[in-house]
Design a protein around this motif. Structure first.
Motif, PDB file in Angstrom:
ATOM      1  N   ARG A  54      16.824 -11.510  19.305  1.00 47.45           N
ATOM      2  CA  ARG A  54      17.527 -10.479  20.073  1.00 47.45           C
ATOM      3  C   ARG A  54      17.229 -10.702  21.544  1.00 47.45           C
ATOM      4  NH1 ARG A  54      14.137  -5.951  21.328  1.00 47.45           N
ATOM      5  NH2 ARG A  54      12.223  -5.821  20.080  1.00 47.45           N
ATOM      6  N   THR A 106      22.091  -8.688  20.090  1.00 48.73           N
ATOM      7  CA  THR A 106      21.482  -9.288  18.895  1.00 48.73           C
ATOM      8  C   THR A 106      22.320 -10.481  18.462  1.00 48.73           C
ATOM      9  OG1 THR A 106      22.715  -7.733  17.492  1.00 48.73           O
ATOM     10  CG2 THR A 106      20.446  -7.149  18.049  1.00 48.73           C
ATOM     11  N   ILE A 121      18.430  -1.410  18.199  1.00 53.03           N
ATOM     12  CA  ILE A 121      17.640  -2.074  19.251  1.00 53.03           C
ATOM     13  C   ILE A 121      17.837  -1.354  20.585  1.00 53.03           C
ATOM     14  CG2 ILE A 121      17.301  -4.228  20.503  1.00 53.03           C
ATOM     15  CD1 ILE A 121      16.364  -4.191  17.543  1.00 53.03           C
ATOM     16  N   PHE A 156      20.527 -12.025  13.244  1.00 53.84           N
ATOM     17  CA  PHE A 156      19.346 -11.175  13.408  1.00 53.84           C
ATOM     18  C   PHE A 156      19.286 -10.133  12.291  1.00 53.84           C
ATOM     19  CE2 PHE A 156      17.188  -7.475  15.449  1.00 53.84           C
ATOM     20  CZ  PHE A 156      15.966  -8.081  15.667  1.00 53.84           C
ATOM     21  N   VAL A 199      22.303  -3.701  16.550  1.00 56.99           N
ATOM     22  CA  VAL A 199      22.228  -3.696  18.011  1.00 56.99           C
ATOM     23  C   VAL A 199      22.078  -2.263  18.530  1.00 56.99           C
ATOM     24  CG1 VAL A 199      24.743  -3.621  18.348  1.00 56.99           C
ATOM     25  CG2 VAL A 199      23.282  -4.638  20.110  1.00 56.99           C
TER      26      VAL A 199
END
Length: 338
Positions: free
Chosen positions: A242, A264, A276, A268, A273
């Motif tokens: 990432r 990302t 994250i 991943f 995303v």
């Protein structure tokens, strides 16, 4: 040997020739206000999808163009309806003019280049000296991006960028999100070439901490001074990679907007995303109050304040050298030839 003073006015003039973010791409469907190096701007997307950046003040009676609306390729002043073309800044229409009335030749606002990259709109107030980078570490990745909500911060953009390069603050500022990180920063091999700085930092998973719940990672740091900082997180082949980009923009010398984005890779497996983005948002929210408490509020490149450094500061010290290199390069390019 450089003779540059790096005082605030010198830096301000140099940074007029650097690309900075002024808006997220997703926000410019309606005119958005921005301020870059004390210059009020309006950012908008024309009806054909082209992004534009203009001076925000209408030259007729000082209306705020960010309060207006988009008509075709122009933004219309909310006060008397004067329209200014996004590409040229020239006045394209004055509603109060009768029939064949002539638009005054001076009826124009200044226009600036607009480039979209990493989910944001970038501009440069002067002639850009450096190109916007294409970081090579992500050239072969297929990334899904999220542009984060911008964070207004009462600190200089260099201080915000430097914080993003600082490993020694993790256990103190990010105790809640990162957990009990070892405060000892291992010896780092930092490489600087011109305005670019690189280093790799092994970050072991901290039990119970959301930030590293995906596992151990290598954090590959890469900076383009003065204001772009990135981290490629590599969790290994089982989990993938990432990415995090930080590009604070100077509203004025000691005030900025922290623009940033996450991405990302397609392989991943450590979270979506959006997950994250939420995780990194917690980290940024922990940083901002600390940054706003710094004194002085901007990195004292001109030695305006006494600072004592230690080996853990090797990356940030290289960032400062890279920033001075960038400023020197800009100033040299602006000097009249022999």
């Amino acid at each position: 040997m450089s003779t540059t003073t790096y005082d605030p006015e010198t830096l301000r003039e140099a940074y007029r020739h650097v690309w900075f973010v002024v808006a997220r791409s997703e926000d410019i469907g309606t005119p958005q206000p921005a301020q870059l190096l004390d210059q009020p701007l309006v950012v908008f997307r024309a009806e054909d999808g082209t992004p534009h950046v203009l001076d925000r003040r209408c030259v007729h009676r000082g209306g705020d163009l960010s309060m207006g609306k988009v008509i075709g390729s122009s933004v219309q002043c909310p006060y008397h309806g004067w329209r200014f073309d996004g590409a040229s800044g020239g006045c394209s229409h004055i509603p109060s003019l009768a029939g064949e009335g002539r638009i005054p030749p001076k009826a124009a606002v200044r226009s600036y280049p607009a480039v979209e990259r990493f989910g944001h709109v970038w501009t440069c107030l002067g002639d850009p000296v450096f190109d916007l980078p294409h970081p090579p570490e992500i050239a072969d990745l297929t990334l899904e991006w999220r542009a984060a909500r911008p964070i207004p911060a009462k600190c200089g953009f260099m201080a915000a960028t430097e914080n993003f390069r600082d490993m020694a603050h993790f256990p103190f500022v990010h105790e809640e999100s990162m957990g009990e990180v070892n405060p000892v920063v291992p010896d780092l091999t930092v490489e600087r070439e011109g305005r670019e700085v690189r280093a790799s930092y092994h970050y072991p998973r901290v039990p119970g901490a959301d930030f590293s719940s995906a596992g151990d990672s290598w954090m590959h740091y890469h900076s383009y001074a003065p204001g772009i900082a990135t981290i490629l997180y590599d969790f290994g082949p089982e989990i993938g990679k990432r990415y995090l980009m930080d590009f604070p923009s100077p509203v004025s010398y000691d005030e900025c907007v922290i623009y940033w984005a996450v991405a990302t890779d397609q392989d991943f497996t450590g979270g979506s995303v959006d997950e994250i983005l939420a995780l990194e948002t917690v980290v940024f929210n922990e940083d901002t109050p600390i940054l706003e408490g710094l004194r002085p509020r901007e990195v004292p490149l001109a030695d305006q304040a006494l600072e004592v450094s230690c080996p853990a500061d090797i990356y940030t010290l290289n960032y400062r050298r890279a920033t001075k290199f960038a400023v020197d390069t800009i100033l040299k390019s602006r000097r009249p030839g022999p």
